[in-house]
Scaffold this motif. Structure first.
Motif, PDB file in Angstrom:
ATOM      1  N   ILE A  12       0.840  -1.205   0.000  1.00 19.36           N
ATOM      2  CA  ILE A  12       0.000   0.000   0.000  1.00 19.36           C
ATOM      3  C   ILE A  12       0.870   1.249   0.000  1.00 19.36           C
ATOM      4  CG2 ILE A  12      -1.631   1.358   1.391  1.00 19.36           C
ATOM      5  CD1 ILE A  12      -2.787  -1.372   2.340  1.00 19.36           C
ATOM      6  N   ILE A  13       1.880   1.276   0.878  1.00 22.77           N
ATOM      7  CA  ILE A  13       2.755   2.446   1.004  1.00 22.77           C
ATOM      8  C   ILE A  13       3.488   2.705  -0.305  1.00 22.77           C
ATOM      9  CG2 ILE A  13       4.771   3.377   2.211  1.00 22.77           C
ATOM     10  CD1 ILE A  13       3.879   1.581   4.623  1.00 22.77           C
ATOM     11  N   LYS A  14       3.896   1.634  -0.974  1.00 22.10           N
ATOM     12  CA  LYS A  14       4.646   1.752  -2.222  1.00 22.10           C
ATOM     13  C   LYS A  14       3.861   2.536  -3.279  1.00 22.10           C
ATOM     14  CE  LYS A  14       6.408  -2.155  -3.474  1.00 22.10           C
ATOM     15  NZ  LYS A  14       6.690  -3.458  -4.159  1.00 22.10           N
ATOM     16  N   LYS A  15       2.530   2.428  -3.231  1.00 22.89           N
ATOM     17  CA  LYS A  15       1.679   3.048  -4.254  1.00 22.89           C
ATOM     18  C   LYS A  15       1.302   4.489  -3.928  1.00 22.89           C
ATOM     19  CE  LYS A  15      -0.238  -1.468  -5.459  1.00 22.89           C
ATOM     20  NZ  LYS A  15      -1.421  -2.350  -5.390  1.00 22.89           N
ATOM     21  N   LEU A  16       1.668   4.960  -2.731  1.00 24.65           N
ATOM     22  CA  LEU A  16       1.338   6.331  -2.340  1.00 24.65           C
ATOM     23  C   LEU A  16       2.290   7.331  -2.982  1.00 24.65           C
ATOM     24  CD1 LEU A  16       0.589   5.731   1.465  1.00 24.65           C
ATOM     25  CD2 LEU A  16      -1.062   5.968  -0.408  1.00 24.65           C
ATOM     26  N   ASN A  17       2.023   8.609  -2.787  1.00 25.02           N
ATOM     27  CA  ASN A  17       2.813   9.677  -3.399  1.00 25.02           C
ATOM     28  C   ASN A  17       4.282   9.614  -2.997  1.00 25.02           C
ATOM     29  OD1 ASN A  17       0.502  10.733  -4.586  1.00 25.02           O
ATOM     30  ND2 ASN A  17       0.050  12.032  -2.820  1.00 25.02           N
ATOM     31  N   GLU A  18       5.149  10.109  -3.878  1.00 24.92           N
ATOM     32  CA  GLU A  18       6.577  10.186  -3.571  1.00 24.92           C
ATOM     33  C   GLU A  18       6.843  11.351  -2.613  1.00 24.92           C
ATOM     34  OE1 GLU A  18       8.709   7.844  -4.545  1.00 24.92           O
ATOM     35  OE2 GLU A  18       6.938   6.881  -5.409  1.00 24.92           O
ATOM     36  N   LEU A  19       8.032  11.363  -1.987  1.00 23.90           N
ATOM     37  CA  LEU A  19       8.371  12.395  -1.011  1.00 23.90           C
ATOM     38  C   LEU A  19       8.897  13.670  -1.646  1.00 23.90           C
ATOM     39  CD1 LEU A  19      10.189  10.385   1.819  1.00 23.90           C
ATOM     40  CD2 LEU A  19       7.753  10.696   1.408  1.00 23.90           C
ATOM     41  N   THR A  20       9.215  13.656  -2.935  1.00 19.23           N
ATOM     42  CA  THR A  20       9.869  14.766  -3.662  1.00 19.23           C
ATOM     43  C   THR A  20      11.156  15.190  -2.956  1.00 19.23           C
ATOM     44  OG1 THR A  20       8.499  16.489  -2.601  1.00 19.23           O
ATOM     45  CG2 THR A  20       7.667  15.513  -4.639  1.00 19.23           C
ATOM     46  N   ASN A  21      11.174  16.369  -2.323  1.00 17.63           N
ATOM     47  CA  ASN A  21      12.450  16.881  -1.784  1.00 17.63           C
ATOM     48  C   ASN A  21      12.490  16.929  -0.258  1.00 17.63           C
ATOM     49  OD1 ASN A  21      10.632  18.941  -1.468  1.00 17.63           O
ATOM     50  ND2 ASN A  21      12.029  20.564  -2.139  1.00 17.63           N
ATOM     51  N   THR A  22      11.704  16.118   0.420  1.00 15.15           N
ATOM     52  CA  THR A  22      11.764  16.058   1.888  1.00 15.15           C
ATOM     53  C   THR A  22      13.167  15.630   2.321  1.00 15.15           C
ATOM     54  OG1 THR A  22       9.432  15.421   2.018  1.00 15.15           O
ATOM     55  CG2 THR A  22      10.800  14.992   3.959  1.00 15.15           C
ATOM     56  N   PRO A  23      13.854  16.408   3.177  1.00 12.53           N
ATOM     57  CA  PRO A  23      15.188  16.004   3.643  1.00 12.53           C
ATOM     58  C   PRO A  23      15.134  14.612   4.281  1.00 12.53           C
ATOM     59  CG  PRO A  23      14.766  18.276   4.238  1.00 12.53           C
ATOM     60  CD  PRO A  23      13.464  17.737   3.711  1.00 12.53           C
ATOM     61  N   LEU A  24      16.042  13.738   3.857  1.00  9.10           N
ATOM     62  CA  LEU A  24      16.011  12.346   4.289  1.00  9.10           C
ATOM     63  C   LEU A  24      17.430  11.831   4.502  1.00  9.10           C
ATOM     64  CD1 LEU A  24      14.635   9.477   4.576  1.00  9.10           C
ATOM     65  CD2 LEU A  24      14.876   9.288   2.085  1.00  9.10           C
ATOM     66  N   VAL A  25      17.636  11.163   5.635  1.00 10.39           N
ATOM     67  CA  VAL A  25      18.874  10.417   5.873  1.00 10.39           C
ATOM     68  C   VAL A  25      18.491   8.962   6.097  1.00 10.39           C
ATOM     69  CG1 VAL A  25      20.917  10.091   7.310  1.00 10.39           C
ATOM     70  CG2 VAL A  25      20.071  12.402   6.875  1.00 10.39           C
ATOM     71  N   VAL A  26      19.099   8.079   5.333  1.00  9.72           N
ATOM     72  CA  VAL A  26      18.873   6.642   5.464  1.00  9.72           C
ATOM     73  C   VAL A  26      20.123   6.019   6.078  1.00  9.72           C
ATOM     74  CG1 VAL A  26      18.398   4.483   4.241  1.00  9.72           C
ATOM     75  CG2 VAL A  26      17.348   6.630   3.453  1.00  9.72           C
ATOM     76  N   ILE A  27      19.960   5.356   7.216  1.00 11.97           N
ATOM     77  CA  ILE A  27      21.092   4.712   7.897  1.00 11.97           C
ATOM     78  C   ILE A  27      20.913   3.202   7.806  1.00 11.97           C
ATOM     79  CG2 ILE A  27      22.450   4.566  10.009  1.00 11.97           C
ATOM     80  CD1 ILE A  27      21.016   7.077  11.015  1.00 11.97           C
ATOM     81  N   GLY A  28      21.941   2.517   7.322  1.00 12.54           N
ATOM     82  CA  GLY A  28      21.914   1.069   7.254  1.00 12.54           C
ATOM     83  C   GLY A  28      22.934   0.458   8.194  1.00 12.54           C
ATOM     84  N   ARG A  29      22.729  -0.803   8.536  1.00  9.93           N
ATOM     85  CA  ARG A  29      23.656  -1.500   9.416  1.00  9.93           C
ATOM     86  C   ARG A  29      24.910  -1.923   8.652  1.00  9.93           C
ATOM     87  NH1 ARG A  29      19.086  -5.761   9.596  1.00  9.93           N
ATOM     88  NH2 ARG A  29      19.729  -7.487   8.250  1.00  9.93           N
TER      89      ARG A  29
END
Length: 302
Positions: free
Chosen positions: A215-232
């Motif tokens: 469901i989430i995958k089909k919702l609108n994109e974030l465009t330019n919302t500041p985002l930091v992705v941290i992986g292990r």
């Protein structure tokens, strides 16, 4: 929004009691969504640092801690609704900075896509991906023995017990990192594990999380919302799990796919950074709290 430095309270949100933790007097508001079956007390080190320059808001989803579990289905949209109502209850006017770990990261992605105007920036901490089903498609005989179905059955079994029975069965314990926290927090972490409603809530979340991801995958994109992705740290995770009688090739295949999914999360926004926390497993907030704190302060400009 002025508050006392630390407030732990119960409030009626969406017709059920939610256990809420607030830290800090001033600065941007950081909202942290914890992983599945995880207590907000585990974030002690991160939040103690953040409270110096920001406000921090955390809560236990229904069924966790002292939060009341109702009859409703527990899924990511239920968390979106609870958070929306909680922010309304607290009269929060300014956009928040959202931090989500693991399943909490999936909830965070759902919230920001439904209410983009309410989120000034987001940090995903080893977050569950909207493409989580790709992990199920890997041919990993040993790892795949632990299916969602088996996990749900185990959770429902635990949920059927009285607290005293459950305590005897699971023999709750603390990680070495937890033992560095204040004694009262250690006691709450032990008690948290022995709550039958925790496992009932988890069973519902597990039954729905992959449908939620689609469901989430089909919702609108974030465009330019500041985002930091941290992986292990992939190599650290492989080494840590190598003692569990799982073939190294399975661990490596799984971790390489997990890393790929983490990198993909950088595409959620045109304004994103993807980093990996050296020496950290899935609980990056415990292994490398400094990486989480630095990432939050980076997007807030503090």
């Amino acid at each position: 929004m002025k508050r006392e430095p630390v407030i732990n309270s119960l409030q009626i949100i969406n017709n059920h009691k939610l256990e809420i933790l607030q830290k800090g007097r001033s600065g941007p508001l950081i909202v942290i969504l914890t992983g599945m079956g995880c207590s907000f007390e585990e974030w002690y080190e991160v939040t103690e640092e953040l409270r110096k320059t920001t406000q921090v808001l955390m809560y236990h989803r229904p069924g966790l801690g002292d939060s009341e579990l109702g009859a409703e289905v527990r899924n990511t949209f239920a968390t979106v609704q609870d958070l929306y109502e909680l922010l309304h209850f607290l009269k929060v006017k300014e956009p928040i900075y959202l931090v989500g770990h693991s399943y909490g990261g999936l909830c965070a992605q759902h919230f920001v896509k439904v209410h983009p105007e309410m989120v000034a920036g987001m940090v995903l901490v080893d977050s569950t991906s909207v493409n989580v089903r790709e992990l199920d498609e890997l041919d990993l005989p040993v790892l795949n023995e632990e299916s969602d179905e088996k996990w749900v059955l185990k959770c429902l079994e635990y949920a059927s017990k009285e607290k005293e029975q459950l305590t005897s069965i699971i023999q709750p314990s603390l990680l070495e990192k937890h033992k560095q926290f204040p004694v009262d927090i250690q006691e709450r972490l032990i008690s948290f594990q022995c709550n039958p409603s925790l496992y009932k809530a988890m069973a519902s979340e597990i039954q729905n999380w992959k449908k939620d991801a689609e469901i989430i995958k089909k919702l609108n994109e974030l465009t330019n919302t500041p985002l930091v992705v941290i992986g292990r740290d992939k190599e650290h995770s492989i080494l840590s799990d190598s003692e569990a009688d799982i073939p190294e090739w399975e661990l490596r295949t799984f971790e390489e796919k997990w890393e790929e999914l983490i990198i993909q999360q950088g595409n959620l926004s045109e304004n994103s950074d993807v980093i990996f926390a050296e020496g950290a497993g899935h609980s990056i907030f415990l292994n490398r709290p400094d990486v989480v704190v630095d990432s939050v302060l980076k997007i807030t400009g503090k």
